[in-house]
Motif scaffolding. Structure first.
Motif, PDB file in Angstrom:
ATOM      1  N   UNK A   2       0.858  -1.198   0.000  1.00 41.40           N
ATOM      2  CA  UNK A   2       0.000   0.000   0.000  1.00 41.40           C
ATOM      3  C   UNK A   2       0.889   1.241   0.000  1.00 41.40           C
ATOM      4  N   UNK A   3       0.258   2.412  -0.268  1.00 36.96           N
ATOM      5  CA  UNK A   3       1.013   3.657  -0.161  1.00 36.96           C
ATOM      6  C   UNK A   3       0.934   4.147   1.278  1.00 36.96           C
ATOM      7  N   UNK A   4       1.989   4.807   1.733  1.00 30.04           N
ATOM      8  CA  UNK A   4       1.958   5.369   3.083  1.00 30.04           C
ATOM      9  C   UNK A   4       2.481   6.801   3.064  1.00 30.04           C
ATOM     10  N   UNK A   5       2.042   7.565   4.045  1.00 30.33           N
ATOM     11  CA  UNK A   5       2.545   8.931   4.236  1.00 30.33           C
ATOM     12  C   UNK A   5       2.597   9.189   5.732  1.00 30.33           C
ATOM     13  N   UNK A   6       3.294  10.246   6.101  1.00 29.68           N
ATOM     14  CA  UNK A   6       3.359  10.621   7.524  1.00 29.68           C
ATOM     15  C   UNK A   6       3.261  12.132   7.647  1.00 29.68           C
ATOM     16  N   UNK A   7       2.380  12.596   8.502  1.00 31.80           N
ATOM     17  CA  UNK A   7       2.314  14.019   8.836  1.00 31.80           C
ATOM     18  C   UNK A   7       2.389  14.159  10.356  1.00 31.80           C
ATOM     19  N   UNK A   8       3.314  14.959  10.803  1.00 29.70           N
ATOM     20  CA  UNK A   8       3.581  15.049  12.242  1.00 29.70           C
ATOM     21  C   UNK A   8       2.756  16.101  12.964  1.00 29.70           C
ATOM     22  N   UNK A   9       1.572  16.423  12.443  1.00 29.04           N
ATOM     23  CA  UNK A   9       0.746  17.472  13.058  1.00 29.04           C
ATOM     24  C   UNK A   9       0.572  17.234  14.560  1.00 29.04           C
ATOM     25  N   UNK A  10       0.730  18.306  15.328  1.00 26.98           N
ATOM     26  CA  UNK A  10       0.471  18.261  16.768  1.00 26.98           C
ATOM     27  C   UNK A  10      -1.035  18.448  16.964  1.00 26.98           C
ATOM     28  N   UNK A  11      -1.657  17.459  17.575  1.00 24.45           N
ATOM     29  CA  UNK A  11      -3.125  17.453  17.711  1.00 24.45           C
ATOM     30  C   UNK A  11      -3.651  18.515  18.677  1.00 24.45           C
ATOM     31  N   UNK A  12      -2.765  19.254  19.308  1.00 26.40           N
ATOM     32  CA  UNK A  12      -3.245  20.388  20.116  1.00 26.40           C
ATOM     33  C   UNK A  12      -3.357  21.655  19.253  1.00 26.40           C
ATOM     34  N   UNK A  13      -2.901  21.588  17.994  1.00 20.92           N
ATOM     35  CA  UNK A  13      -2.799  22.807  17.174  1.00 20.92           C
ATOM     36  C   UNK A  13      -3.706  22.738  15.940  1.00 20.92           C
ATOM     37  N   UNK A  14      -4.847  23.439  15.982  1.00 23.18           N
ATOM     38  CA  UNK A  14      -5.807  23.361  14.869  1.00 23.18           C
ATOM     39  C   UNK A  14      -5.185  23.672  13.510  1.00 23.18           C
ATOM     40  N   UNK A  15      -4.248  24.634  13.427  1.00 24.16           N
ATOM     41  CA  UNK A  15      -3.705  24.961  12.101  1.00 24.16           C
ATOM     42  C   UNK A  15      -2.821  23.827  11.569  1.00 24.16           C
ATOM     43  N   UNK A  16      -2.167  23.085  12.475  1.00 23.47           N
ATOM     44  CA  UNK A  16      -1.364  21.929  12.017  1.00 23.47           C
ATOM     45  C   UNK A  16      -2.284  20.782  11.568  1.00 23.47           C
ATOM     46  N   UNK A  17      -3.406  20.632  12.265  1.00 19.73           N
ATOM     47  CA  UNK A  17      -4.386  19.599  11.865  1.00 19.73           C
ATOM     48  C   UNK A  17      -4.930  19.956  10.475  1.00 19.73           C
ATOM     49  N   UNK A  18      -5.260  21.224  10.279  1.00 14.61           N
ATOM     50  CA  UNK A  18      -5.787  21.662   8.967  1.00 14.61           C
ATOM     51  C   UNK A  18      -4.788  21.371   7.863  1.00 14.61           C
ATOM     52  N   UNK A  19      -3.509  21.676   8.131  1.00 20.71           N
ATOM     53  CA  UNK A  19      -2.465  21.440   7.124  1.00 20.71           C
ATOM     54  C   UNK A  19      -2.359  19.952   6.794  1.00 20.71           C
ATOM     55  N   UNK A  20      -2.406  19.111   7.831  1.00 18.80           N
ATOM     56  CA  UNK A  20      -2.318  17.657   7.617  1.00 18.80           C
ATOM     57  C   UNK A  20      -3.487  17.157   6.754  1.00 18.80           C
ATOM     58  N   UNK A  21      -4.684  17.663   7.034  1.00 16.36           N
ATOM     59  CA  UNK A  21      -5.853  17.216   6.272  1.00 16.36           C
ATOM     60  C   UNK A  21      -5.760  17.704   4.827  1.00 16.36           C
ATOM     61  N   UNK A  22      -5.326  18.963   4.640  1.00 19.03           N
ATOM     62  CA  UNK A  22      -5.174  19.505   3.279  1.00 19.03           C
ATOM     63  C   UNK A  22      -4.126  18.709   2.510  1.00 19.03           C
ATOM     64  N   UNK A  23      -2.987  18.436   3.155  1.00 21.73           N
ATOM     65  CA  UNK A  23      -1.901  17.707   2.491  1.00 21.73           C
ATOM     66  C   UNK A  23      -2.335  16.282   2.140  1.00 21.73           C
ATOM     67  N   UNK A  24      -3.075  15.646   3.056  1.00 24.57           N
ATOM     68  CA  UNK A  24      -3.530  14.272   2.793  1.00 24.57           C
ATOM     69  C   UNK A  24      -4.486  14.246   1.605  1.00 24.57           C
ATOM     70  N   UNK A  25      -5.427  15.199   1.598  1.00 25.05           N
ATOM     71  CA  UNK A  25      -6.420  15.211   0.517  1.00 25.05           C
ATOM     72  C   UNK A  25      -5.733  15.549  -0.815  1.00 25.05           C
TER      73      UNK A  25
END
Ligand code: NAD
Length: 264
Positions: free
Chosen positions: A59-82
């Motif tokens: 399968x394909x894999x990726x990693x995003x190290x977003x800190x789950x306390x930080x909404x802007x890092x979560x947003x970036x992770x979701x944007x990058x994944x999509x």
């Protein structure tokens, strides 16, 4: 070769560098899902984990190290994944932390961190994943709550509040999407021997001047009638079931896998 049931789907699992999240990631990868890892840890070890999972399961894999306390890092992770995979088809909100203290001694900063990671992060990932899921009319959101999402223990105010909260969020997410192909359910594990619980075992052994094995035994005896830990592999199998067609009408459930903990 038979197509695996989750082939072509993308699963993002928060807090998947360790413990339960890692177990669920590997179980979903075995069914053919591409895996987006998240969580803290040693960069080289995480890179190995990504490579190993890709090679073992094809399968394909990726990693995003977003800190789950930080909404802007979560947003970036979701944007990058999509951007990379097109959508998050399976979202597993698993990242979590614990802090044990009585309410009057509970550090305010720890309260905020527990609520942010265990509860608020799931609101952010869910709101950001839903639009692409709706476009495909298919999605699976699995929230890793806890037996503490259903019953309480003294000393765990923030954790119990966050886990009861995520069970509530699960039900609302399920209802708002009830007439779509998107389901949302919670899994409520009992004790699982991960680093999160090992810390509590070590603290008990030190406080009571007992061996680690005795501390494990006492911890289980207190809450979990089976006397055995639940495993990440067992939880992974339940997550796979919740992603299956057979689970299409399982909606808004808080499913305990807890060795009998909440049956008492
Ligand atoms: P763990 O400590 O092994 O793993 C936690 C994961 O979350 C790690 O990958 C860690 O890097 C990540 N994480 C922590 N803080 C983060 C942050 N700010 N941003 C991003 N990632 C972060 O713990 P675990 O036992 O596998 O717990 C996973 C989930 O299962 C948690 O939500 C926990 O509450 C729940 N749970 C655990 C048990 C148990 O007995 N272990 C029981 C019930 C529920």
């Amino acid at each position: 070769m038979q197509t695996r049931p989750l082939a072509g789907k993308t699963a993002l699992i928060t807090g998947s560098t360790s413990g339960i999240g890692l177990g669920i990631a590997q179980a979903l990868a075995a069914e053919g899902a591409n895996i987006v890892f998240n969580g803290f840890g040693d960069a080289a070890q995480i890179a190995d984990l990504q490579k190993q999972t890709a090679a073992q399961f094809g399968v394909k894999t990726a990693y995003f190290g977003a800190d789950m306390t930080k909404p802007h890092e979560i947003e970036q992770m979701m944007t990058d994944t999509i951007a990379q995979f097109g959508s998050v088809d399976i979202l597993v909100n698993n990242a979590g932390i614990q802090h044990v203290a009585t309410i009057e001694d509970f550090p305010v900063e720890r309260w905020d961190a527990v609520i942010a990671i265990n509860l608020t992060s799931a609101f952010h990932t869910t709101r950001l994943a839903l639009p692409a899921m709706k476009q495909k009319n298919w999605g699976r959101i699995i929230n890793i709550a806890s037996a503490h999402g259903l019953v309480a223990s003294a000393g765990k105010s923030a954790y119990v509040a966050s886990k009861h909260g995520i069970v509530g969020l699960t039900k609302v997410t399920a209802l708002e999407n009830a007439q779509t192909g998107i389901t949302c359910n919670a899994i409520c594990p009992g004790w699982v021997l991960t680093p999160l619980v090992q810390k509590q075992v070590d603290a008990r052994a030190a406080a009571n001047n007992i061996s680690i094995d005795q501390a494990k035994h006492e911890l289980l005896l207190e809450k979990q009638p089976s006397g055995e830990f639940v495993t990440p592999e067992q939880l992974g199998a339940l997550a796979v079931f919740l992603c299956s067609d057979a689970a299409a009408q399982v909606r808004g459930v808080a499913w305990n896998m807890d060795g009998g903990w909440v049956a008492q």
